[in-house]
Design a protein around this motif. Structure first.
Motif, PDB file in Angstrom:
ATOM      1  N   LEU A   1      17.185  82.081-114.008  1.00 53.11           N
ATOM      2  CA  LEU A   1      18.630  82.235-114.192  1.00 53.11           C
ATOM      3  C   LEU A   1      19.179  83.445-113.440  1.00 53.11           C
ATOM      4  CD1 LEU A   1      19.002  81.436-118.004  1.00 53.11           C
ATOM      5  CD2 LEU A   1      19.845  80.058-116.083  1.00 53.11           C
ATOM      6  N   MET A   2      18.473  84.568-113.536  1.00 50.37           N
ATOM      7  CA  MET A   2      18.971  85.787-112.888  1.00 50.37           C
ATOM      8  C   MET A   2      18.963  85.655-111.372  1.00 50.37           C
ATOM      9  SD  MET A   2      17.407  88.640-115.485  1.00 50.37           S
ATOM     10  CE  MET A   2      17.987  90.050-114.517  1.00 50.37           C
ATOM     11  N   THR A   3      17.966  84.957-110.840  1.00 49.20           N
ATOM     12  CA  THR A   3      17.933  84.718-109.396  1.00 49.20           C
ATOM     13  C   THR A   3      19.082  83.796-108.985  1.00 49.20           C
ATOM     14  OG1 THR A   3      15.528  84.985-109.402  1.00 49.20           O
ATOM     15  CG2 THR A   3      16.489  83.903-107.495  1.00 49.20           C
ATOM     16  N   ALA A   4      19.277  82.731-109.745  1.00 50.29           N
ATOM     17  CA  ALA A   4      20.340  81.769-109.424  1.00 50.29           C
ATOM     18  C   ALA A   4      21.728  82.384-109.556  1.00 50.29           C
ATOM     19  CB  ALA A   4      20.216  80.545-110.332  1.00 50.29           C
ATOM     20  N   LEU A   5      21.880  83.316-110.505  1.00 49.46           N
ATOM     21  CA  LEU A   5      23.185  83.930-110.748  1.00 49.46           C
ATOM     22  C   LEU A   5      23.364  85.256-110.005  1.00 49.46           C
ATOM     23  CD1 LEU A   5      23.403  83.194-114.580  1.00 49.46           C
ATOM     24  CD2 LEU A   5      24.643  82.035-112.737  1.00 49.46           C
ATOM     25  N   PHE A   6      22.378  85.629-109.201  1.00 47.21           N
ATOM     26  CA  PHE A   6      22.419  86.880-108.420  1.00 47.21           C
ATOM     27  C   PHE A   6      22.613  88.110-109.303  1.00 47.21           C
ATOM     28  CE2 PHE A   6      24.114  83.528-105.591  1.00 47.21           C
ATOM     29  CZ  PHE A   6      23.054  83.470-104.702  1.00 47.21           C
ATOM     30  N   ILE A   7      21.896  88.143-110.417  1.00 52.22           N
ATOM     31  CA  ILE A   7      21.950  89.301-111.317  1.00 52.22           C
ATOM     32  C   ILE A   7      20.805  90.227-110.949  1.00 52.22           C
ATOM     33  CG2 ILE A   7      21.734  90.077-113.710  1.00 52.22           C
ATOM     34  CD1 ILE A   7      22.950  87.311-114.494  1.00 52.22           C
ATOM     35  N   SER A   8      21.131  91.462-110.598  1.00 49.12           N
ATOM     36  CA  SER A   8      20.078  92.430-110.284  1.00 49.12           C
ATOM     37  C   SER A   8      20.480  93.797-110.805  1.00 49.12           C
ATOM     38  CB  SER A   8      19.806  92.476-108.772  1.00 49.12           C
ATOM     39  OG  SER A   8      20.889  93.030-108.082  1.00 49.12           O
ATOM     40  N   GLY A   9      19.507  94.683-110.877  1.00 51.94           N
ATOM     41  CA  GLY A   9      19.714  95.999-111.451  1.00 51.94           C
ATOM     42  C   GLY A   9      19.282  95.978-112.908  1.00 51.94           C
ATOM     43  N   TRP A  10      18.709  97.087-113.356  1.00 53.99           N
ATOM     44  CA  TRP A  10      18.144  97.089-114.706  1.00 53.99           C
ATOM     45  C   TRP A  10      19.205  96.923-115.794  1.00 53.99           C
ATOM     46  CZ3 TRP A  10      19.192 100.384-118.680  1.00 53.99           C
ATOM     47  CH2 TRP A  10      19.849 101.570-118.363  1.00 53.99           C
ATOM     48  N   LEU A  11      20.362  97.541-115.629  1.00 53.30           N
ATOM     49  CA  LEU A  11      21.383  97.459-116.670  1.00 53.30           C
ATOM     50  C   LEU A  11      21.984  96.057-116.749  1.00 53.30           C
ATOM     51  CD1 LEU A  11      22.914  98.884-118.890  1.00 53.30           C
ATOM     52  CD2 LEU A  11      24.556  99.675-117.181  1.00 53.30           C
ATOM     53  N   ALA A  12      22.311  95.489-115.616  1.00 55.71           N
ATOM     54  CA  ALA A  12      22.837  94.118-115.612  1.00 55.71           C
ATOM     55  C   ALA A  12      21.793  93.154-116.163  1.00 55.71           C
ATOM     56  CB  ALA A  12      23.255  93.711-114.200  1.00 55.71           C
TER      57      ALA A  12
ATOM     58  N   ALA B   1      13.908  89.977-125.023  1.00 56.26           N
ATOM     59  CA  ALA B   1      14.617  89.327-123.918  1.00 56.26           C
ATOM     60  C   ALA B   1      15.394  90.356-123.105  1.00 56.26           C
ATOM     61  CB  ALA B   1      15.548  88.238-124.445  1.00 56.26           C
ATOM     62  N   SER B   2      15.962  91.342-123.769  1.00 60.85           N
ATOM     63  CA  SER B   2      16.697  92.400-123.072  1.00 60.85           C
ATOM     64  C   SER B   2      15.760  93.239-122.206  1.00 60.85           C
ATOM     65  CB  SER B   2      17.433  93.279-124.076  1.00 60.85           C
ATOM     66  OG  SER B   2      18.220  94.233-123.410  1.00 60.85           O
ATOM     67  N   VAL B   3      14.597  93.586-122.738  1.00 60.46           N
ATOM     68  CA  VAL B   3      13.609  94.351-121.959  1.00 60.46           C
ATOM     69  C   VAL B   3      13.144  93.530-120.761  1.00 60.46           C
ATOM     70  CG1 VAL B   3      11.265  95.308-122.013  1.00 60.46           C
ATOM     71  CG2 VAL B   3      12.861  95.798-123.881  1.00 60.46           C
ATOM     72  N   ALA B   4      12.860  92.252-120.986  1.00 61.43           N
ATOM     73  CA  ALA B   4      12.456  91.389-119.874  1.00 61.43           C
ATOM     74  C   ALA B   4      13.557  91.330-118.816  1.00 61.43           C
ATOM     75  CB  ALA B   4      12.123  89.988-120.377  1.00 61.43           C
ATOM     76  N   GLY B   5      14.789  91.184-119.256  1.00 61.12           N
ATOM     77  CA  GLY B   5      15.911  91.145-118.315  1.00 61.12           C
ATOM     78  C   GLY B   5      16.046  92.435-117.526  1.00 61.12           C
ATOM     79  N   ALA B   6      15.851  93.570-118.183  1.00 61.52           N
ATOM     80  CA  ALA B   6      15.932  94.863-117.492  1.00 61.52           C
ATOM     81  C   ALA B   6      14.853  94.977-116.415  1.00 61.52           C
ATOM     82  CB  ALA B   6      15.798  96.009-118.497  1.00 61.52           C
ATOM     83  N   VAL B   7      13.636  94.577-116.755  1.00 61.06           N
ATOM     84  CA  VAL B   7      12.531  94.656-115.790  1.00 61.06           C
ATOM     85  C   VAL B   7      12.772  93.680-114.638  1.00 61.06           C
ATOM     86  CG1 VAL B   7      10.050  94.300-115.460  1.00 61.06           C
ATOM     87  CG2 VAL B   7      10.883  95.507-117.493  1.00 61.06           C
ATOM     88  N   ILE B   8      13.196  92.473-114.958  1.00 68.85           N
ATOM     89  CA  ILE B   8      13.479  91.488-113.909  1.00 68.85           C
ATOM     90  C   ILE B   8      14.611  91.985-113.011  1.00 68.85           C
ATOM     91  CG2 ILE B   8      14.354  89.153-113.458  1.00 68.85           C
ATOM     92  CD1 ILE B   8      12.933  88.405-116.197  1.00 68.85           C
ATOM     93  N   GLY B   9      15.683  92.490-113.626  1.00 72.09           N
ATOM     94  CA  GLY B   9      16.810  92.994-112.840  1.00 72.09           C
ATOM     95  C   GLY B   9      16.399  94.109-111.906  1.00 72.09           C
ATOM     96  N   ARG B  10      15.579  95.027-112.411  1.00 69.70           N
ATOM     97  CA  ARG B  10      15.088  96.120-111.555  1.00 69.70           C
ATOM     98  C   ARG B  10      14.204  95.567-110.446  1.00 69.70           C
ATOM     99  NH1 ARG B  10      15.757  99.561-108.407  1.00 69.70           N
ATOM    100  NH2 ARG B  10      14.256 101.235-108.173  1.00 69.70           N
ATOM    101  N   GLY B  11      13.356  94.601-110.801  1.00 65.87           N
ATOM    102  CA  GLY B  11      12.485  93.993-109.794  1.00 65.87           C
ATOM    103  C   GLY B  11      13.257  93.273-108.705  1.00 65.87           C
TER     104      GLY B  11
END
Length: 183
Positions: free
Chosen positions: A83-94, A136-146
């Motif tokens: 989802l984050m790749t498809a929606l272009f979400i990046s950065g740990w906070l986002a 899920a929030s921690v996973a999202g933060a790590v993915i966003g940073r990655g």
């Protein structure tokens, strides 16, 4: 000091991340959730799992089924990467915000569904909702940073340090009787 927002979409100078890179980002995020899971459910919220309940398995049986729970969060992490790749979400906070949103929706609806059809205690449902949403929030933060970086070395090292601290804290809490443990 204002932080410059970068457009996360691929360009000629910044191509899309490879499938291998995305898999690695997902694995690093998943490893982060394992430490958080242990800290929450074997530490902070352990007491909920020792309450007598016809809904929950015995602590011994729960322990044997831990791999199923970790597999479930691997699937959630994969969904977040996609989802984050498809929606272009990046950065740990986002990423943290998006992960929290997905966690609240998925695990909130799951907790409500369980409340409607089971004998699960409200304390368990609240703890489950909060813990899974936080994971899920921690996973999202790590993915966003990655997704916002070119190399995962520093991120992976940070996740390993986080997990060591969380596991160490959990062992400390269990060793000194701060939280209940199986007899």
């Amino acid at each position: 000091m204002a932080v410059e927002k970068r457009d996360p979409r691929p360009t000629e100078s910044r191509p899309a991340k490879s499938r291998r890179y995305l898999v690695l980002v997902g694995l690093v995020a998943w490893v982060a959730t394992l430490g958080v899971d242990l800290f929450l459910y074997a530490g902070v919220f352990a007491g909920v799992f020792f309450e007598t309940s016809p809904f929950l398995l015995s602590p011994e049986e729960l322990f044997l089924r831990i791999p199923l729970g970790y597999l479930a969060f691997l699937l959630m992490t994969g969904l977040l990467v996609w989802l984050m790749t498809a929606l272009f979400i990046s950065g740990w906070l986002a990423g943290a915000r998006f992960g929290l949103l997905v966690g609240v929706v998925v695990h909130g609806s799951g907790a409500l569904a369980l409340a409607s059809v089971s004998t699960a205690r409200p304390s368990f449902l609240v703890v489950w909702f909060l813990g899974q949403s936080l994971q899920a929030s921690v996973a999202g933060a790590v993915i966003g940073r990655g997704l916002a970086t070119e190399s995962l070395r520093r991120l992976a090292a940070g996740v390993l340090v986080l997990d060591v601290v969380l596991v160490g804290t959990t062992v400390f809490m269990q060793s000194f009787g701060v939280v209940p443990t199986p007899a």
